[in-house]
Design a protein around this motif. Structure first.
Motif, PDB file in Angstrom:
ATOM      1  N   VAL A  91      -8.168  19.423  13.175  1.00  0.00           N
ATOM      2  CA  VAL A  91      -8.310  19.245  11.742  1.00  0.00           C
ATOM      3  C   VAL A  91      -7.642  17.933  11.353  1.00  0.00           C
ATOM      4  O   VAL A  91      -6.496  17.666  11.746  1.00  0.00           O
ATOM      5  N   PHE A  92      -8.340  17.103  10.591  1.00  0.00           N
ATOM      6  CA  PHE A  92      -7.831  15.802  10.162  1.00  0.00           C
ATOM      7  C   PHE A  92      -7.568  15.836   8.657  1.00  0.00           C
ATOM      8  O   PHE A  92      -8.485  16.081   7.865  1.00  0.00           O
ATOM      9  N   ALA A  93      -6.330  15.598   8.277  1.00  0.00           N
ATOM     10  CA  ALA A  93      -5.980  15.587   6.859  1.00  0.00           C
ATOM     11  C   ALA A  93      -6.507  14.310   6.207  1.00  0.00           C
ATOM     12  O   ALA A  93      -6.364  13.214   6.763  1.00  0.00           O
ATOM     13  N   LEU A  94      -7.083  14.449   5.029  1.00  0.00           N
ATOM     14  CA  LEU A  94      -7.651  13.307   4.328  1.00  0.00           C
ATOM     15  C   LEU A  94      -6.791  12.820   3.170  1.00  0.00           C
ATOM     16  O   LEU A  94      -6.867  11.654   2.794  1.00  0.00           O
ATOM     17  N   ARG A  95      -5.974  13.712   2.590  1.00  0.00           N
ATOM     18  CA  ARG A  95      -5.311  13.366   1.331  1.00  0.00           C
ATOM     19  C   ARG A  95      -3.809  13.634   1.374  1.00  0.00           C
ATOM     20  O   ARG A  95      -3.215  14.028   0.381  1.00  0.00           O
ATOM     21  N   ALA A  96      -3.201  13.387   2.517  1.00  0.00           N
ATOM     22  CA  ALA A  96      -1.779  13.701   2.668  1.00  0.00           C
ATOM     23  C   ALA A  96      -0.912  12.935   1.679  1.00  0.00           C
ATOM     24  O   ALA A  96       0.064  13.471   1.147  1.00  0.00           O
ATOM     25  N   ASP A  97      -1.250  11.676   1.417  1.00  0.00           N
ATOM     26  CA  ASP A  97      -0.449  10.867   0.501  1.00  0.00           C
ATOM     27  C   ASP A  97      -0.888  11.033  -0.946  1.00  0.00           C
ATOM     28  O   ASP A  97      -0.071  10.968  -1.862  1.00  0.00           O
ATOM     29  N   GLU A  98      -2.190  11.248  -1.163  1.00  0.00           N
ATOM     30  CA  GLU A  98      -2.690  11.432  -2.519  1.00  0.00           C
ATOM     31  C   GLU A  98      -2.246  12.773  -3.106  1.00  0.00           C
ATOM     32  O   GLU A  98      -1.921  12.872  -4.293  1.00  0.00           O
ATOM     33  N   GLU A  99      -2.281  13.799  -2.281  1.00  0.00           N
ATOM     34  CA  GLU A  99      -1.921  15.147  -2.740  1.00  0.00           C
ATOM     35  C   GLU A  99      -1.125  15.838  -1.628  1.00  0.00           C
ATOM     36  O   GLU A  99      -1.694  16.498  -0.759  1.00  0.00           O
ATOM     37  N   PRO A 100       0.203  15.705  -1.646  1.00  0.00           N
ATOM     38  CA  PRO A 100       1.029  16.278  -0.575  1.00  0.00           C
ATOM     39  C   PRO A 100       0.806  17.770  -0.354  1.00  0.00           C
ATOM     40  O   PRO A 100       0.943  18.257   0.776  1.00  0.00           O
ATOM     41  N   GLU A 101       0.435  18.507  -1.417  1.00  0.00           N
ATOM     42  CA  GLU A 101       0.209  19.950  -1.263  1.00  0.00           C
ATOM     43  C   GLU A 101      -0.948  20.244  -0.313  1.00  0.00           C
ATOM     44  O   GLU A 101      -1.023  21.331   0.266  1.00  0.00           O
TER      45      GLU A 101
ATOM     46  N   MET B 194       0.852  -1.197   0.000  1.00  0.00           N
ATOM     47  CA  MET B 194       0.000   0.000   0.000  1.00  0.00           C
ATOM     48  C   MET B 194       0.885   1.243   0.000  1.00  0.00           C
ATOM     49  O   MET B 194       1.801   1.354   0.792  1.00  0.00           O
ATOM     50  N   THR B 195       0.612   2.163  -0.918  1.00  0.00           N
ATOM     51  CA  THR B 195       1.421   3.378  -1.034  1.00  0.00           C
ATOM     52  C   THR B 195       0.741   4.597  -0.433  1.00  0.00           C
ATOM     53  O   THR B 195       1.338   5.668  -0.391  1.00  0.00           O
ATOM     54  N   LYS B 196      -0.497   4.451  -0.002  1.00  0.00           N
ATOM     55  CA  LYS B 196      -1.205   5.575   0.615  1.00  0.00           C
ATOM     56  C   LYS B 196      -2.310   5.029   1.501  1.00  0.00           C
ATOM     57  O   LYS B 196      -2.750   3.889   1.346  1.00  0.00           O
ATOM     58  N   ILE B 197      -2.747   5.839   2.428  1.00  0.00           N
ATOM     59  CA  ILE B 197      -3.920   5.495   3.213  1.00  0.00           C
ATOM     60  C   ILE B 197      -5.120   6.156   2.558  1.00  0.00           C
ATOM     61  O   ILE B 197      -5.089   7.345   2.212  1.00  0.00           O
ATOM     62  N   GLU B 198      -6.168   5.390   2.337  1.00  0.00           N
ATOM     63  CA  GLU B 198      -7.336   5.895   1.626  1.00  0.00           C
ATOM     64  C   GLU B 198      -8.079   6.935   2.464  1.00  0.00           C
ATOM     65  O   GLU B 198      -8.267   6.759   3.675  1.00  0.00           O
ATOM     66  N   SER B 199      -8.507   8.007   1.794  1.00  0.00           N
ATOM     67  CA  SER B 199      -9.236   9.063   2.499  1.00  0.00           C
ATOM     68  C   SER B 199     -10.531   8.540   3.106  1.00  0.00           C
ATOM     69  O   SER B 199     -10.957   8.988   4.176  1.00  0.00           O
ATOM     70  N   GLY B 200     -11.167   7.565   2.428  1.00  0.00           N
ATOM     71  CA  GLY B 200     -12.413   7.020   2.956  1.00  0.00           C
ATOM     72  C   GLY B 200     -12.229   6.340   4.299  1.00  0.00           C
ATOM     73  O   GLY B 200     -13.110   6.410   5.167  1.00  0.00           O
ATOM     74  N   LEU B 201     -11.087   5.694   4.501  1.00  0.00           N
ATOM     75  CA  LEU B 201     -10.814   5.041   5.770  1.00  0.00           C
ATOM     76  C   LEU B 201     -10.645   6.067   6.880  1.00  0.00           C
ATOM     77  O   LEU B 201     -11.128   5.875   8.005  1.00  0.00           O
ATOM     78  N   ILE B 202      -9.989   7.177   6.559  1.00  0.00           N
ATOM     79  CA  ILE B 202      -9.829   8.248   7.554  1.00  0.00           C
ATOM     80  C   ILE B 202     -11.180   8.848   7.904  1.00  0.00           C
ATOM     81  O   ILE B 202     -11.485   9.110   9.078  1.00  0.00           O
ATOM     82  N   ARG B 203     -12.012   9.075   6.890  1.00  0.00           N
ATOM     83  CA  ARG B 203     -13.358   9.612   7.141  1.00  0.00           C
ATOM     84  C   ARG B 203     -14.143   8.701   8.079  1.00  0.00           C
ATOM     85  O   ARG B 203     -14.839   9.162   8.983  1.00  0.00           O
ATOM     86  N   ARG B 204     -14.053   7.410   7.851  1.00  0.00           N
ATOM     87  CA  ARG B 204     -14.788   6.457   8.685  1.00  0.00           C
ATOM     88  C   ARG B 204     -14.313   6.534  10.133  1.00  0.00           C
ATOM     89  O   ARG B 204     -15.118   6.476  11.071  1.00  0.00           O
ATOM     90  N   TRP B 205     -12.998   6.673  10.327  1.00  0.00           N
ATOM     91  CA  TRP B 205     -12.490   6.805  11.690  1.00  0.00           C
ATOM     92  C   TRP B 205     -12.994   8.101  12.330  1.00  0.00           C
ATOM     93  O   TRP B 205     -13.434   8.096  13.490  1.00  0.00           O
ATOM     94  N   VAL B 206     -12.922   9.213  11.610  1.00  0.00           N
ATOM     95  CA  VAL B 206     -13.370  10.492  12.169  1.00  0.00           C
ATOM     96  C   VAL B 206     -14.849  10.424  12.534  1.00  0.00           C
ATOM     97  O   VAL B 206     -15.267  10.904  13.597  1.00  0.00           O
ATOM     98  N   ASP B 207     -15.664   9.814  11.662  1.00  0.00           N
ATOM     99  CA  ASP B 207     -17.091   9.683  11.956  1.00  0.00           C
ATOM    100  C   ASP B 207     -17.302   8.963  13.286  1.00  0.00           C
ATOM    101  O   ASP B 207     -18.116   9.391  14.119  1.00  0.00           O
ATOM    102  N   GLY B 208     -16.583   7.869  13.502  1.00  0.00           N
ATOM    103  CA  GLY B 208     -16.745   7.120  14.740  1.00  0.00           C
ATOM    104  C   GLY B 208     -16.138   7.811  15.947  1.00  0.00           C
ATOM    105  O   GLY B 208     -16.679   7.728  17.055  1.00  0.00           O
TER     106      GLY B 208
END
Length: 232
Positions: free
Chosen positions: A48-58, A1-15
């Protein structure tokens, strides 16, 4: 795996917001780089929780700049598989690194090991809505360990797992996680999610939890009394 999926982070934040009885996190606009949660804690008013740190470093640089300029004391939490790069961006924005060694972890709760607390400890389980709180009590009724888990759909987010220093090394952490997993499965959850401290991750790894990403947590600079700045 080269990145953590934003959807997985969203699911954690929701819970996580459900587990802590917080309002639903809101998207950070306009780019949607992360989610913003009002924590209302001294020294941690907003997170603030970053969702796309690996997908879009900017996106991390944009969030870090906004956190540095926030009017409230704001934390920035970044799950990533590129921790060194994220740490450099946080430093360049003037943020203070609070935690670098935390882990985002997942597991299949249906295969979670089962461990009962040894005598004289007794287990107390209380469920209100979608959140279950577990306490392990000692011989005098004192709380020796505690934790909670929130079930959102098929996910269960474990939170605030603690063992009193005077009761450590007695298997209470394993018994606590077993009780939380058992409750979550009984309420329809299959996937467990959590963010582990450096100490906690050893326990969770021994129970079959898997590392999905590193987690870096930084804080914006102190806000002088009476000064108002824009929110991220």
């Amino acid at each position: 795996m080269t990145k953590i999926e934003s959807g997985l982070i969203r699911r954690w934040v929701d819970g996580w917001t459900v587990a802590r009885s917080l309002p639903e996190a809101e998207p950070v606009e306009p780019a949607g780089d992360g989610l913003r949660s009002a924590c209302d804690q001294p020294g941690r008013e907003v997170e603030v929780f970053a969702l796309r740190a690996d997908e879009e470093p900017e996106s991390v640089a944009r969030l870090a700049a906004a956190v540095a300029a926030a009017r409230e004391i704001t934390w920035l939490t970044v799950p990533t598989l590129r921790p060194a790069a994220v740490e450099a961006v946080m430093g360049a924005a003037g943020l203070w690194l609070l935690h670098r060694s935390e882990w985002f972890m997942t597991t299949d709760l249906t295969e979670h090991p089962r461990h009962a607390p040894l005598a004289p400890y007794e287990r107390e389980v209380r469920t209100e809505g979608s959140v279950t709180a577990v306490s392990l009590r000692g011989p005098s009724g004192e709380v020796a360990a505690r934790g909670s888990i929130a079930v959102v759909g098929g996910d269960a987010i474990a939170d605030r797992i603690e063992t009193d220093p005077g009761h450590r090394r007695r298997g209470l952490g394993r018994a606590m996680m077993s009780a939380l997993a058992e409750s979550a499965v009984s309420h329809g959850a299959r996937t467990g999610l959590l963010i582990a401290s450096e100490e906690g991750r050893r326990l969770y790894s021994s129970l079959g939890w898997h590392h999905a990403a590193d987690v870096l947590i930084a804080r914006g600079p102190e806000v002088p009394s009476g000064q108002r700045r824009s929110s991220p």
